[in-house]
Design an enzyme around this catalytic site. Structure first.
Site, PDB file in Angstrom:
ATOM      1  N   GLY A  32       0.866  -1.347  -0.013  1.00 24.62           N
ATOM      2  CA  GLY A  32      -0.102   0.101  -0.105  1.00 24.62           C
ATOM      3  C   GLY A  32       0.871   1.106   0.085  1.00 24.62           C
ATOM      4  CG  HIS A  38       3.111   0.839  -5.509  1.00 27.92           C
ATOM      5  ND1 HIS A  38       3.399   1.964  -4.648  1.00 27.92           N
ATOM      6  CD2 HIS A  38       3.799  -0.207  -5.025  1.00 27.92           C
ATOM      7  CE1 HIS A  38       4.001   1.291  -3.674  1.00 27.92           C
ATOM      8  NE2 HIS A  38       4.557   0.217  -3.714  1.00 27.92           N
ATOM      9  CB  SER A 187       5.479   3.449   0.802  1.00 26.18           C
ATOM     10  OG  SER A 187       5.221   2.655  -0.501  1.00 26.18           O
TER      11      SER A 187
END
Ligand code: PAF
Length: 281
Positions: A32, A38, A187
């Site tokens: 995530g 991504h 991230s």
């Protein structure tokens, strides 16, 4: 419309229906906090497969540092919104209890692959990665799975795992996606302060600066140069700079000893640990 599942059984049911009617499955596992890096993996998967599954799971067993796990960004709502434009079909976002109703005791033998670099500084990390990726592959049964080359060693470990377990999945490596100033997308970048963010591209500057001229020096000399350049910034604490064979991930003494070489770096800037690499030849 993207389907969102949280359980293994509902995910398997949906995927098996698609496999049953002859569809190919592409898979992008993530933790995530999605970013453009991504999204590029996912767009490529959409272009190359009938159905694309993205998993979002912050895998607790691959964090050797509890603080890193606690601070890892969790942004499911924003992630789902970003995914809307990619054309992916299914998002699997399980809980830790769903993935690990009891501890997974699988052991792997990666030989020397996990003894260097990240493996040395993050004990247990690759065991945790291999366990979760194996489990995700068993659930999703992908034809192709996509991984970024920023995690160069992770990619080598996953290829090895697939080889050891003879899993029928093609591992597709994808080039590092960078910000305009060269910082590799991650991230963890979201946790940098404004000052740290401004300094962070120094890693890529040091790596790209040495790419053309590396053969003027011995490998150890290149390591010293890259380390020295990064540490000129008082914000950085370099954990390692290593130059290794791209296949075996082992260090070497002479450029002629290996066919392809990669420089890998891990460095803390403040409390955020960044990794990056560049293939020299
Ligand atoms: O690269 C990552 O984000 C993770 O290590 C992965 C492959 C999703 C496994 O948790």
């Amino acid at each position: 419309m993207i389907k969102l599942t949280h359980t293994i059984s509902s995910t398997q049911t949906l995927i098996q229906q698609q496999i049953g009617i002859g569809k190919t499955i592409g898979f992008v596992p993530t933790m995530g906090a999605l970013h453009e890096g991504h999204l590029q993996l996912i767009r490529r998967a959409v272009a190359e497969n009938d159905i694309v599954v993205v998993s979002i799971f912050v895998n607790p067993i691959q964090f050797n540092n509890p603080d890193d796990l606690a601070k890892y960004p969790r942004t499911l709502e924003a992630d789902l919104q970003m995914l809307e434009s990619t054309g992916c079909h299914l998002v699997f976002a399980p809980s830790a209890e769903e993935m690990y109703p009891e501890p997974d005791l699988t052991e792997f033998d990666f030989g020397q692959l996990d003894k260097v670099m990240e493996g040395k500084f993050r004990p247990g990390h690759f065991k945790g990665v291999a366990i979760v990726v194996k489990k995700l592959f068993e659930i999703v049964i992908p034809h192709k799975a996509y991984f970024g080359e920023k995690d160069f060693q992770q990619l080598a470990i996953i290829k090895k795992m697939v080889e050891i377990l003879q899993m029928p999945v093609e591992i597709v490596p994808c080039a590092i996606v960078r910000e305009p100033d060269g910082l590799a997308m991650s991230s963890r970048n979201a946790r940098l302060t404004a000052v740290e963010r401004a300094e962070a591209p120094i890693i890529f500057k040091a790596l790209s600066g040495i790419k053309e001229n590396h053969s003027w020096f011995i490998p150890d000399g290149v390591k010293q140069l890259v380390r020295g350049e990064i540490q000129e910034s008082p914000f950085f604490r370099v954990e390692y700079v290593d130059i290794v064979d791209t296949e075996t991930l082992q260090p070497f003494e002479d450029w002629n000893d290996v066919e392809h070489a990669v420089v890998c770096v891990a460095a803390f800037i403040g409390s955020v640990r960044l990794i990056d690499n560049i293939v020299l030849y």
